[in-house]
Design a protein around this motif. Structure first.
Motif, short mmCIF file in Angstrom:
data_model
loop_
_atom_site.label_atom_id
_atom_site.label_comp_id
_atom_site.label_asym_id
_atom_site.label_seq_id
_atom_site.Cartn_x
_atom_site.Cartn_y
_atom_site.Cartn_z
N ALA A 187 0.84 -1.25 0.00
CA ALA A 187 0.06 -0.04 0.16
C ALA A 187 0.85 1.26 0.09
CB ALA A 187 -0.99 -0.09 1.36
N SER A 188 0.33 2.30 -0.38
CA SER A 188 1.05 3.68 -0.20
C SER A 188 1.58 3.94 1.01
CB SER A 188 0.05 4.67 -0.90
OG SER A 188 0.67 6.02 -0.51
N ASP A 189 2.59 4.86 1.08
CA ASP A 189 2.91 5.41 2.57
C ASP A 189 1.99 6.25 3.02
OD1 ASP A 189 3.70 7.50 1.06
OD2 ASP A 189 5.84 7.18 0.92
N GLY A 233 12.38 -13.88 -3.43
CA GLY A 233 11.49 -15.19 -3.29
C GLY A 233 10.26 -15.12 -2.67
N LEU A 234 9.88 -13.77 -2.45
CA LEU A 234 8.55 -13.31 -1.84
C LEU A 234 7.36 -13.48 -2.93
CD1 LEU A 234 9.56 -10.37 0.40
CD2 LEU A 234 9.05 -12.93 1.11
N ILE A 235 6.29 -13.45 -2.46
CA ILE A 235 4.93 -13.75 -3.39
C ILE A 235 4.27 -12.50 -3.11
CG2 ILE A 235 3.10 -15.09 -3.74
CD1 ILE A 235 4.48 -17.54 -2.58
N PRO A 236 4.34 -11.63 -4.08
CA PRO A 236 3.42 -10.37 -4.14
C PRO A 236 1.85 -10.79 -4.33
CG PRO A 236 5.31 -9.81 -5.30
CD PRO A 236 5.25 -11.21 -5.00
N PHE A 237 0.97 -10.44 -3.52
CA PHE A 237 -0.37 -11.04 -3.72
C PHE A 237 -1.46 -9.83 -3.49
CE2 PHE A 237 -0.68 -11.06 0.79
CZ PHE A 237 -1.83 -10.77 1.28
N PHE A 238 -1.36 -8.78 -3.05
CA PHE A 238 -2.21 -7.80 -2.79
C PHE A 238 -1.69 -6.42 -2.73
CE2 PHE A 238 -4.69 -5.24 0.34
CZ PHE A 238 -5.97 -5.39 -0.07
N PHE A 239 -2.60 -5.51 -3.56
CA PHE A 239 -2.05 -4.01 -3.42
C PHE A 239 -3.24 -3.26 -3.19
CE2 PHE A 239 -1.73 0.12 -5.62
CZ PHE A 239 -0.81 0.56 -4.73
N CYS A 240 -3.43 -2.63 -2.06
CA CYS A 240 -4.42 -1.44 -1.71
C CYS A 240 -4.07 0.01 -2.37
CB CYS A 240 -4.71 -1.58 -0.23
SG CYS A 240 -6.01 -0.56 0.14
N ALA A 241 -4.66 0.29 -3.53
CA ALA A 241 -4.68 1.88 -3.96
C ALA A 241 -5.71 2.50 -2.97
CB ALA A 241 -4.97 1.76 -5.55
N PRO A 259 -2.48 -2.22 -14.47
CA PRO A 259 -2.03 -3.18 -15.57
C PRO A 259 -0.89 -4.09 -14.87
CG PRO A 259 -2.21 -1.01 -16.67
CD PRO A 259 -2.68 -0.78 -15.24
N ILE A 260 -0.15 -3.20 -14.04
CA ILE A 260 0.99 -4.05 -13.30
C ILE A 260 0.48 -5.18 -12.32
CG2 ILE A 260 2.69 -3.92 -11.48
CD1 ILE A 260 3.27 -1.05 -12.47
N CYS A 261 -0.54 -4.51 -11.71
CA CYS A 261 -1.38 -5.83 -10.85
C CYS A 261 -1.94 -6.80 -11.41
CB CYS A 261 -2.38 -5.02 -9.99
SG CYS A 261 -1.57 -3.88 -8.72
N TRP A 267 -4.03 -9.09 -6.49
CA TRP A 267 -5.48 -8.55 -6.28
C TRP A 267 -5.20 -6.99 -5.81
CZ3 TRP A 267 -10.00 -11.43 -4.55
CH2 TRP A 267 -10.99 -10.46 -4.18
N MET A 268 -6.11 -6.02 -7.08
CA MET A 268 -5.82 -4.75 -6.58
C MET A 268 -7.30 -4.17 -6.00
SD MET A 268 -4.74 -1.43 -8.80
CE MET A 268 -6.30 -0.94 -9.72
N HIS A 269 -7.12 -3.85 -4.70
CA HIS A 269 -8.26 -3.27 -3.96
C HIS A 269 -8.11 -1.73 -3.91
CE1 HIS A 269 -11.63 -2.74 -0.97
NE2 HIS A 269 -10.79 -2.20 -0.34
N ILE A 270 -9.40 -1.08 -4.21
CA ILE A 270 -9.41 0.26 -4.13
C ILE A 270 -10.22 0.80 -3.13
CG2 ILE A 270 -10.00 2.42 -5.16
CD1 ILE A 270 -9.85 1.01 -8.00
N ASP A 271 -9.40 1.52 -1.87
CA ASP A 271 -9.97 2.31 -0.75
C ASP A 271 -10.33 3.65 -1.22
OD1 ASP A 271 -10.53 3.34 1.73
OD2 ASP A 271 -8.79 2.94 2.47
N SER A 272 -11.29 3.83 -1.11
CA SER A 272 -11.91 5.50 -1.67
C SER A 272 -12.93 5.72 -0.46
CB SER A 272 -12.38 5.61 -3.09
OG SER A 272 -12.46 6.73 -3.60
N ALA A 273 -12.73 5.57 0.65
CA ALA A 273 -13.81 5.56 1.56
C ALA A 273 -14.70 7.19 1.72
CB ALA A 273 -13.01 5.48 3.15
N TYR A 274 -13.75 8.13 1.57
CA TYR A 274 -14.03 9.24 1.59
C TYR A 274 -14.43 9.94 0.06
CZ TYR A 274 -13.93 14.56 1.09
OH TYR A 274 -14.18 15.82 0.65
N ALA A 275 -13.65 9.76 -0.96
CA ALA A 275 -13.49 10.58 -2.28
C ALA A 275 -14.78 9.85 -2.95
CB ALA A 275 -12.28 10.32 -2.93
#
Length: 491
Positions: A187-189, A233-241, A259-261, A267-275
């Motif tokens: 996830a983003s910093d 050797g790690l397995i990337p599996f989830f990105f929260c935008a 496209p990268i995900c 799995w790309m999840h989008i958190d847009s709680a407010y916006a």
């Protein structure tokens, strides 16, 4: 209390709530109490004998209201909005009155079916791709979660299960524990702390992807981290935008990240709680471009769409990914339709307890139904646009005062600003603002800077409240700077 008294007392309570909201402007926005204020005001234990409604009612003003932060005050500019409206409150009353626990179709058919249709309505309002809608025979669909934090956790757990099963097929020699040890989420910093918490609960590693000068994550930053981790050797599996970060309402670059995900099977999840609520306005919909690459998407109507808490809308492209992670079906949750060949067995969104953490769920779609019908899309769009106009009004006040600076682009209803100077100076300004208790703000950190957040929140806020807030802040800044200069000269 019998039905007759309930009618009478119910009307009294509706009057009290209406009066509270109508006159909320006259109440001090932030309370004067200290931690632990309430315990000495009430008995040590529950009463043995019943008390009258009058006794309980009079204690609302005496005990409860002195300790309430008035989130719906037009002088509340902290956090993000907590939505509320009279139609939503009435729907919540009906929800409480019906009192069903709608975990499945059989548990309450209307509760289940209305939610499915309302999430399609809402998805169409923000112009979600067709794959996210249930429709009559779609593979996607929407569900109401309690919060964006829950939606992120659900998405991460579903992604985890899906990835473990895929890796086990490709590399059967690996145990589930070995795979789990290699999984990494990203996830983003600038992402909300709930994303890190989801990884903590999900027992997986999580890494922050550095954001750029606009506090957004782009494709190159994500790719760099992914390449390093795969080489190890790690397995990337989830990105929260994140679309509309909590600190400054910045937007990750979905068209680069998606496209990268997709290529890396992440799995790309989008958190847009407010916006997310703003996407019902065509002029803000471009901020959601790239959602077509996502596996799941979430925003909170209970923040900015006049639906009171809790109502967090989540959509998935393939509901089978969610249901596959959480499906358990004890006998007591089954019913005769499942054995009759009835079409309901095909519609797995009719079993919402497979889509969430708890089994039970309230009839929350009633709030959406009431609000969407009684405001209409146009009424809700005007509510969003008004808040955005007011935020730009405040931004203009800040820009016209050379003592202050704007710290992030003002896109929606949030203005991040500060006095030019040290963090200590701005911490002192915020303290003086909140100590005065005429308005309420909270801060954030943007890189090394301590920043004040001014969020337009209340349904009833007007231009006059914005002007008052700015004049108040400006005067406190003047007083503070005088004191600081005097102290500086003395030193």
């Amino acid at each position: 209390m019998d039905a007759a008294e309930f009618r009478r007392r119910g009307k009294e309570m509706v009057d009290y709530v209406a009066d509270y909201l109508e006159k909320i402007e006259k109440r001090q926005v932030f309370p004067d109490v200290e931690p632990g204020y309430l315990r000495p005001l009430i008995a040590d234990c529950a009463p043995q004998d019943p008390e009258s409604f009058e006794d309980v009612f009079k204690d609302i003003e005496k005990i409860i209201m002195p300790g309430v932060t008035h989130w719906h005050s037009p002088y509340f500019f902290a956090y993000f909005p907590s939505a509320s409206s009279f139609p939503a409150l009435l729907a919540d009353m009906l929800c409480g009155g019906i009192g069903c626990v709608g975990f499945s179709w059989a548990a309450s058919p209307a509760c289940t079916e209305l939610e499915t249709v309302m999430l399609d309505w809402l998805g169409k309002m923000v112009n979600l791709p067709e794959e996210f809608l249930a429709g009559k025979d779609g593979q996607g669909g929407g569900v109401i979660q309690g919060s964006a934090s829950e939606a992120t956790l659900i998405a991460l757990l579903a992604a985890r299960t899906k990835t473990i099963r895929q890796v086990q097929l490709e590399k059967p020699e690996l145990t589930e524990a070995e795979i789990m040890g290699r999984l990494v989420a990203y996830a983003s910093d600038q992402a909300h702390s709930s994303v890190e918490r989801a990884a903590l609960i999900g027992a997986v590693k999580i890494k922050n992807v550095p954001s750029d000068d606009t506090f957004s994550v782009g494709g190159s930053a994500l790719k760099k981290v992914l390449d390093e981790d795969k080489a190890a050797g790690l397995i990337p599996f989830f990105f929260c935008a994140t679309l509309g970060t909590t600190s400054c309402c910045s937007f990750d670059k979905l068209l680069e990240l998606g496209p990268i995900c997709n290529k890396e099977n992440i799995w790309m999840h989008i958190d847009s709680a407010y916006a997310g609520s703003a996407f019902i306005c065509p002029e803000f919909r471009h901020l959601l471009s790239g959602v077509e690459f996502a596996d799941s998407f979430n925003f909170n109507p209970h923040k900015w769409l006049l639906v009171n808490f809790d109502c967090s809308a989540m959509w998935v492209k393939k509901r089978s990914d969610l249901i596959g992670a959480f499906k358990l079906e004890p006998l007591y949750l089954q019913h005769h339709h499942q054995e009759s060949g009835n079409f309901i067995i095909e519609l797995d969104y009719y079993y919402y307890f497979h889509w969430q953490i708890p089994l039970g769920r309230r009839f929350r779609s009633l709030k959406l139904w009431f609000v969407l019908r009684m405001y209409g899309v146009k009424g809700l769009q005007e509510h969003i646009r008004k808040h955005v106009r007011l935020s730009h009004q405040f931004e203009q006040f800040v820009l016209e005062d050379e003592r202050f600076e704007i710290c992030a682009e003002v896109v929606l209803g949030l203005v991040c600003f500060r006095l030019k100077g040290s963090n200590e100076l701005n911490e002192a300004l915020l303290k003086s603002i909140n100590d005065a208790k005429k308005i309420h703000l909270v801060p954030c950190h943007l890189r090394e800077k301590f920043v004040l957040r001014f969020a337009v929140c209340s349904r009833t806020v007007e231009s006059t409240h914005i002007k008052f807030a700015w004049q108040h802040i400006s005067q406190l800044a003047t007083d503070l700077l005088k004191t600081w200069e005097q102290n500086h000269h003395q030193q």
